[in-house]
Write an enzyme that holds these catalytic residues in place. Structure first.
Site, mmCIF file in Angstrom:
data_model
loop_
_atom_site.group_PDB
_atom_site.id
_atom_site.type_symbol
_atom_site.label_atom_id
_atom_site.label_comp_id
_atom_site.label_asym_id
_atom_site.label_seq_id
_atom_site.Cartn_x
_atom_site.Cartn_y
_atom_site.Cartn_z
ATOM 1 C CB SER A 14 -1.019 0.178 1.169
ATOM 2 O OG SER A 14 -0.417 0.140 2.469
ATOM 3 N NE ARG A 68 21.129 -10.306 7.596
ATOM 4 C CZ ARG A 68 19.849 -10.817 7.977
ATOM 5 N NH1 ARG A 68 18.885 -10.502 6.981
ATOM 6 N NH2 ARG A 68 19.542 -11.528 8.735
ATOM 7 C CG HIS A 116 9.500 1.597 12.611
ATOM 8 N ND1 HIS A 116 9.339 0.269 12.316
ATOM 9 C CD2 HIS A 116 9.144 1.922 13.761
ATOM 10 C CE1 HIS A 116 9.292 -0.506 13.662
ATOM 11 N NE2 HIS A 116 9.066 0.434 14.436
ATOM 12 C CG ASP A 148 21.609 3.410 11.164
ATOM 13 O OD1 ASP A 148 20.898 2.515 11.419
ATOM 14 O OD2 ASP A 148 21.983 4.259 12.279
ATOM 15 C CD GLU A 149 26.873 -0.714 9.237
ATOM 16 O OE1 GLU A 149 27.664 -1.029 10.199
ATOM 17 O OE2 GLU A 149 27.510 -0.108 8.158
ATOM 18 C CD GLU A 181 2.989 2.978 7.634
ATOM 19 O OE1 GLU A 181 3.530 2.516 6.584
ATOM 20 O OE2 GLU A 181 2.948 2.520 8.756
#
Ligand code: GRF
Length: 210
Positions: A14, A68, A116, A148-149, A181
């Site tokens: 969405s 990964r 988020h 970021d990490e 969002e």
């Protein structure tokens, strides 16, 4: 300058749709979506992209459990194939349910963003809406940030507040946050494509348009 957008998805899409709609309304000038990439074959986001004639790719993540970087190398290969480079591209995670490697983050430095469903730094990780309800907060919201990490820890681009009501369920709260969002993700992309911003440490500062 950012002109080529690559969108990573795993689910309903969405947010992808809200970005497509915003581009169609002419709100994000000078950039277009070059490819939508999913790690799930049945992500409805892929259907949404196909309906809009946007190229789609599926890269199965199952064989890459614990590998990964190898998976992200494939992703990067696809992004580059569609012209989404670290120089001209923006990688948009839109409901992408995989943690990305630091190799990918370094290669596309400050060119990968995520949304988020909480007011970060509160409620990182999965089920942010449930976490907010269980904590009993009166307000929550959503955040667009650079990757970021860490998990949901990168520099914040835009945030907005959403009230929590006494009668809320996870579903009703999720829906109220999603509405926001859909408003702020295209807005954040527009700001980045316009290019009038600076990143100082954790702070993303927007320079006034003359
Ligand atoms: C949204 O809640 C977003 O905040 C989170 O994943 C969900 C994706 O929804 N990262 P959709 O696939 O865009 O509908």
């Amino acid at each position: 300058m950012i002109s080529k957008l690559g969108v990573l998805v795993s689910g309903s899409g969405s947010n992808l749709q809200s970005i497509i709609n915003s581009i169609k309304r002419g709100e994000i000038m000078g950039a277009s979506i070059k490819v939508v990439i999913s790690n799930k074959p049945d992500a409805y986001a892929l259907e949404r992209a196909k309906k809009e004639n946007i190229p789609t790719e599926y890269i199965d993540s199952k064989p890459y459990k614990g590998r990964r970087e190898e998976y992200d190398q494939l992703l990067i290969g696809k992004l580059l194939e569609y012209g989404v480079t670290p120089e001209n591209g923006l990688v948009i995670m839109a409901g992408y349910l995989r943690i990305i490697s630091s190799m990918f983050i370094k290669k596309y430095s400050k060119r990968i963003i995520n949304i988020h469903p909480s007011l970060l730094p509160a409620f990182t990780g999965l089920e942010a809406q449930r976490q907010a309800l269980e904590y009993g907060v009166k307000i929550t919201g959503c955040t667009v940030h650079f990757a970021d990490e860490g998990l949901d820890t990168g520099p914040i681009i835009i945030q907005t507040v959403v009230p929590v009501h006494d009668k809320d369920t996870v579903e009703s709260l999720r829906a109220r946050i999603l509405d926001e969002e859909h408003r702020i993700y295209p807005e954040a992309i527009r700001l980045l494509v316009d290019g009038k911003y600076e990143i100082e440490g954790r702070k993303v500062k927007f320079v006034n348009h003359e």
